[in-house]
Design a protein around this motif. Structure first.
Motif, PDB file in Angstrom:
ATOM      1  N   CYS A   1       1.697   2.310  -3.249  1.00 30.53           N
ATOM      2  CA  CYS A   1       0.778   2.848  -4.235  1.00 30.53           C
ATOM      3  C   CYS A   1       0.371   4.189  -3.762  1.00 30.53           C
ATOM      4  O   CYS A   1       0.305   5.120  -4.664  1.00 30.53           O
ATOM      5  CB  CYS A   1      -0.595   1.907  -4.162  1.00 30.53           C
ATOM      6  N   GLU A   2       0.589   4.370  -2.374  1.00 29.17           N
ATOM      7  CA  GLU A   2       0.148   5.750  -1.832  1.00 29.17           C
ATOM      8  C   GLU A   2       1.216   6.876  -2.325  1.00 29.17           C
ATOM      9  O   GLU A   2       0.756   7.798  -2.608  1.00 29.17           O
ATOM     10  CB  GLU A   2      -0.206   5.897  -0.317  1.00 29.17           C
TER      11      GLU A   2
ATOM     12  N   VAL B   1      -7.799   3.202   1.488  1.00 30.90           N
ATOM     13  CA  VAL B   1      -6.796   4.540   1.423  1.00 30.90           C
ATOM     14  C   VAL B   1      -6.906   5.424   2.547  1.00 30.90           C
ATOM     15  O   VAL B   1      -8.238   5.307   3.167  1.00 30.90           O
ATOM     16  CB  VAL B   1      -6.794   5.270  -0.118  1.00 30.90           C
ATOM     17  N   ARG B   2      -5.790   5.813   2.916  1.00 30.15           N
ATOM     18  CA  ARG B   2      -5.786   6.859   4.100  1.00 30.15           C
ATOM     19  C   ARG B   2      -6.579   8.351   3.613  1.00 30.15           C
ATOM     20  O   ARG B   2      -6.556   8.531   2.708  1.00 30.15           O
ATOM     21  CB  ARG B   2      -4.502   7.127   4.797  1.00 30.15           C
TER      22      ARG B   2
ATOM     23  N   LEU C   1      -4.815   4.366  -8.384  1.00 30.02           N
ATOM     24  CA  LEU C   1      -5.822   4.259  -6.873  1.00 30.02           C
ATOM     25  C   LEU C   1      -6.810   3.097  -7.184  1.00 30.02           C
ATOM     26  O   LEU C   1      -7.342   2.483  -6.260  1.00 30.02           O
ATOM     27  CB  LEU C   1      -6.836   5.468  -6.863  1.00 30.02           C
TER      28      LEU C   1
ATOM     29  N   LEU D   1      -4.557  10.631   1.550  1.00 24.17           N
ATOM     30  CA  LEU D   1      -4.419  10.412   0.096  1.00 24.17           C
ATOM     31  C   LEU D   1      -5.833  10.827  -0.476  1.00 24.17           C
ATOM     32  O   LEU D   1      -6.092  11.211  -1.602  1.00 24.17           O
ATOM     33  CB  LEU D   1      -4.215   8.993  -0.174  1.00 24.17           C
TER      34      LEU D   1
ATOM     35  N   ASP E   1       0.005   9.765  -4.850  1.00 26.86           N
ATOM     36  CA  ASP E   1       0.004  11.088  -4.278  1.00 26.86           C
ATOM     37  C   ASP E   1       1.262  11.970  -5.080  1.00 26.86           C
ATOM     38  O   ASP E   1       0.852  13.127  -5.437  1.00 26.86           O
ATOM     39  CB  ASP E   1       0.666  11.193  -2.773  1.00 26.86           C
TER      40      ASP E   1
ATOM     41  N   ARG F   1       0.875  -1.270   0.068  1.00 28.90           N
ATOM     42  CA  ARG F   1       0.002   0.045  -0.050  1.00 28.90           C
ATOM     43  C   ARG F   1       0.793   1.193  -0.130  1.00 28.90           C
ATOM     44  O   ARG F   1       0.555   2.233  -0.622  1.00 28.90           O
ATOM     45  CB  ARG F   1      -1.006   0.075   1.218  1.00 28.90           C
TER      46      ARG F   1
END
Length: 143
Positions: free
Chosen positions: A58-59, A88-89, A78, A92, A63, A55
């Protein structure tokens, strides 16, 4: 890419490849080379790749792509994150929301932000709705 391919054929390096690719993606984005970061990410996704896509990679990529104005590519990554059932957080989610607003896609930004917030909080229809919405946004964008 040649270095990664060489390391792929060196079994002793397999346990370190995920870290190396994460560092490469991050470094390319910091140096203003988002297309190269995307190439490394796509290399990680290739069949037979010993890298585990995490993850954090990807984040970082979403971003960085959104910061550089490559929102479409960021949305595709995404979509892949969510397709792997990774949530996702909020940071993000905010970056994607602002990037869509910058591209004058206000309705899509609001819908996606609300859907991602519901998934993050464990409410609503869930991940399938977000994936369908992302597919719709990406399809409309390419037309």
């Amino acid at each position: 890419m040649a270095l990664l391919t060489k390391l792929k054929h060196t079994p002793q390096a397999h346990s370190h490849l995920t870290l190396i690719t994460t560092l490469l993606v991050s470094s390319y984005l910091k140096k203003g080379r988002p297309k190269d970061a995307l190439k490394v990410y796509n290399w990680m996704l290739r069949p037979g790749s010993p890298c585990k896509v995490e993850r954090v990679v990807c984040e970082i990529l979403v971003d960085g792509l959104c910061r550089r104005g490559l929102v479409m590519e960021g949305l595709r990554v995404l979509r892949e994150i969510l397709g792997m059932n990774l949530v996702v957080r909020s940071g993000l989610r905010e970056r994607v929301f602002r990037s869509l607003l910058r591209e004058a896609r206000i309705r899509e930004a609001k819908e996606l932000n609300e859907a991602l917030e519901r998934v993050e909080n464990g409410e609503g229809e869930g991940l399938e709705k977000v994936l369908a919405l992302l597919d719709q946004i990406i399809a409309n964008w390419t037309e």
